[in-house]
Design an enzyme around this catalytic site. Structure first.
Site, PDB file in Angstrom:
ATOM      1  N   SER A 168       0.852  -1.185   0.000  1.00 26.41           N
ATOM      2  CA  SER A 168       0.000   0.000   0.000  1.00 26.41           C
ATOM      3  C   SER A 168       0.886   1.232   0.000  1.00 26.41           C
ATOM      4  O   SER A 168       1.907   1.270   0.697  1.00 26.41           O
ATOM      5  CB  SER A 168      -0.899   0.005   1.247  1.00 26.41           C
ATOM      6  N   HIS A 170       2.580  12.061  -1.338  1.00 28.99           N
ATOM      7  CA  HIS A 170       2.142  13.449  -1.229  1.00 28.99           C
ATOM      8  C   HIS A 170       3.240  14.357  -1.783  1.00 28.99           C
ATOM      9  O   HIS A 170       4.269  14.577  -1.126  1.00 28.99           O
ATOM     10  CB  HIS A 170       1.856  13.815   0.234  1.00 28.99           C
ATOM     11  N   HIS A 187      -2.479   7.200  -4.838  1.00 32.65           N
ATOM     12  CA  HIS A 187      -2.633   6.091  -3.892  1.00 32.65           C
ATOM     13  C   HIS A 187      -2.704   4.792  -4.688  1.00 32.65           C
ATOM     14  O   HIS A 187      -3.288   4.745  -5.767  1.00 32.65           O
ATOM     15  CB  HIS A 187      -3.919   6.269  -3.082  1.00 32.65           C
ATOM     16  N   VAL A 204      -2.371  -3.094  -3.563  1.00 26.48           N
ATOM     17  CA  VAL A 204      -2.595  -4.411  -4.164  1.00 26.48           C
ATOM     18  C   VAL A 204      -2.416  -5.438  -3.050  1.00 26.48           C
ATOM     19  O   VAL A 204      -1.449  -5.383  -2.294  1.00 26.48           O
ATOM     20  CB  VAL A 204      -1.643  -4.690  -5.344  1.00 26.48           C
ATOM     21  N   ARG A 205      -3.353  -6.384  -2.959  1.00 30.17           N
ATOM     22  CA  ARG A 205      -3.358  -7.276  -1.806  1.00 30.17           C
ATOM     23  C   ARG A 205      -3.997  -8.619  -2.141  1.00 30.17           C
ATOM     24  O   ARG A 205      -4.768  -8.737  -3.093  1.00 30.17           O
ATOM     25  CB  ARG A 205      -4.128  -6.640  -0.650  1.00 30.17           C
ATOM     26  N   HIS A 259      -6.166   7.527 -16.382  1.00 32.97           N
ATOM     27  CA  HIS A 259      -7.209   6.544 -16.652  1.00 32.97           C
ATOM     28  C   HIS A 259      -6.848   5.640 -17.826  1.00 32.97           C
ATOM     29  O   HIS A 259      -7.201   4.447 -17.830  1.00 32.97           O
ATOM     30  CB  HIS A 259      -8.548   7.244 -16.894  1.00 32.97           C
ATOM     31  N   GLY A 264      -3.477  -4.333  13.622  1.00 37.26           N
ATOM     32  CA  GLY A 264      -2.297  -4.029  12.821  1.00 37.26           C
ATOM     33  C   GLY A 264      -1.420  -2.951  13.437  1.00 37.26           C
ATOM     34  O   GLY A 264      -1.745  -2.360  14.470  1.00 37.26           O
TER      35      GLY A 264
END
Length: 322
Positions: free
Chosen positions: A114, A118, A128, A131-132, A167, A281
């Site tokens: 993740s 900034h 941002h 992927v998980r 996009h 976590g």
């Protein structure tokens, strides 16, 4: 508390998923350091990621390990966080079972990368990506495995070209896996990254997917890799295009105001933040997405015709960018 047994032994590709994710973290952090170096960020510590390895033992509610990488004070990126985690828990938190009630209370294993970047220049948008993979199953049952993630762009000052190019990169990443995926995931992103209490989009969107297992496992993993690999291709050209744009106090003030909206979304609505905190976590790693500076204004109104007003009117709306 007894250690939670890993269920990865039953999933032939889990080691491959982990290897990909750690390699992705390395590649992304190296690329950002190269951007900083190209901008002249060679000062002590400036423009370099601090690697903070961590582990949670069997006495804690969540077990596992990870590496949080954070860069602060760069010439291009005021704050950039990119974290890898691989954790196991005794039962899935409520945020992960709302669409899978049959797995309520089941042991789980989760791993992912993740990141949130900034930028210093208000004309460079925040990005941002996540992927998980998550797998879960009750004892005696074959575990269920699914993938999730996506990437989205949050500008302070809107540019049509940036939104279209971003996009296009999202669409191209999904194209090999089905022509229907980009429009579906684009709509999902618009619906997810939405501040309901403000009736406002967080940014210009991108793609978002969750609980994804409709393709065979290896194809689902290939799609995840394509999404992860698309981040640098989609984002770095925008950084190069905008990073030298002149700006002043007005733009910085507006940037901090818009960052306040970013904080609101992450704390109030983001399922990833809720999952991490609810499952026990590592708080410091979960909140690496927060900006270094943010502010709020009471009933702020921007002058008609100003670029600040244009952001809300033209960019923080659901649009077909392609």
């Amino acid at each position: 508390m007894q250690p939670v047994e890993s269920i990865s032994a039953t999933l032939a590709s889990v080691d491959n998923v982990r290897a990909y994710l750690t390699g992705l973290q390395d590649a992304i952090c190296s690329a950002l350091e190269a951007v900083e170096s190209g901008a002249g960020g060679e000062g002590a510590g400036a423009g370099h990621f601090l690697a903070d390895a961590w582990a949670k033992g069997p006495e804690e509610r969540l077990q596992g390990e990870g590496i949080t990488r954070i860069m602060e004070g760069g010439l291009v990126f005021e704050r950039a966080g990119c974290g890898f985690s691989h954790v196991r828990g005794a039962q899935l938190p409520p945020s992960a079972t709302q669409h899978r009630p049959e797995l309520a209370g089941a042991p789980f294993e989760a791993m992912g990368v993740s990141l949130v970047f900034h930028p210093r220049n208000p004309y460079v948008p925040t990005v941002h990506m996540n992927v998980r993979m998550i797998s879960a199953g009750h004892p005696g049952q074959a575990p269920t495995r699914w993938f999730g993630g996506g990437l989205d762009l949050t500008p302070v000052y809107g540019f049509e070209q940036d939104a279209v190019d971003f996009h296009r990169g999202c669409r191209d990443a999904l194209a090999p896996f089905g022509a229907d995926l980009y429009p579906r995931f684009k709509t999902w992103c618009d619906e997810y990254f939405y501040l309901k209490h403000r009736d406002e989009q967080r940014g210009v969107g991108g793609i978002f997917f969750d609980d994804f297992c409709e393709l065979p496992p290896e194809q689902s993993f290939a799609m995840l890799r394509s999404v992860g690999d698309s981040l640098l291709k989609a984002y770095l050209p925008i950084v190069a295009r905008r990073q030298d744009t002149p700006y002043g106090e007005r733009e910085v003030a507006f940037q901090r105001y818009r960052r306040g909206r970013y904080v609101e979304f992450n704390l109030v609505w983001d399922r990833g933040t809720h999952f991490g905190l609810q499952s026990g976590g590592r708080t410091e790693s979960i909140l690496l997405s927060m900006p270094p500076h943010a502010c709020w204004s009471y009933q702020r109104e921007d002058a008609q015709g100003s670029p600040e007003a244009a952001l809300t009117r033209e960019f923080l709306v659901r649009r077909d960018w392609l």
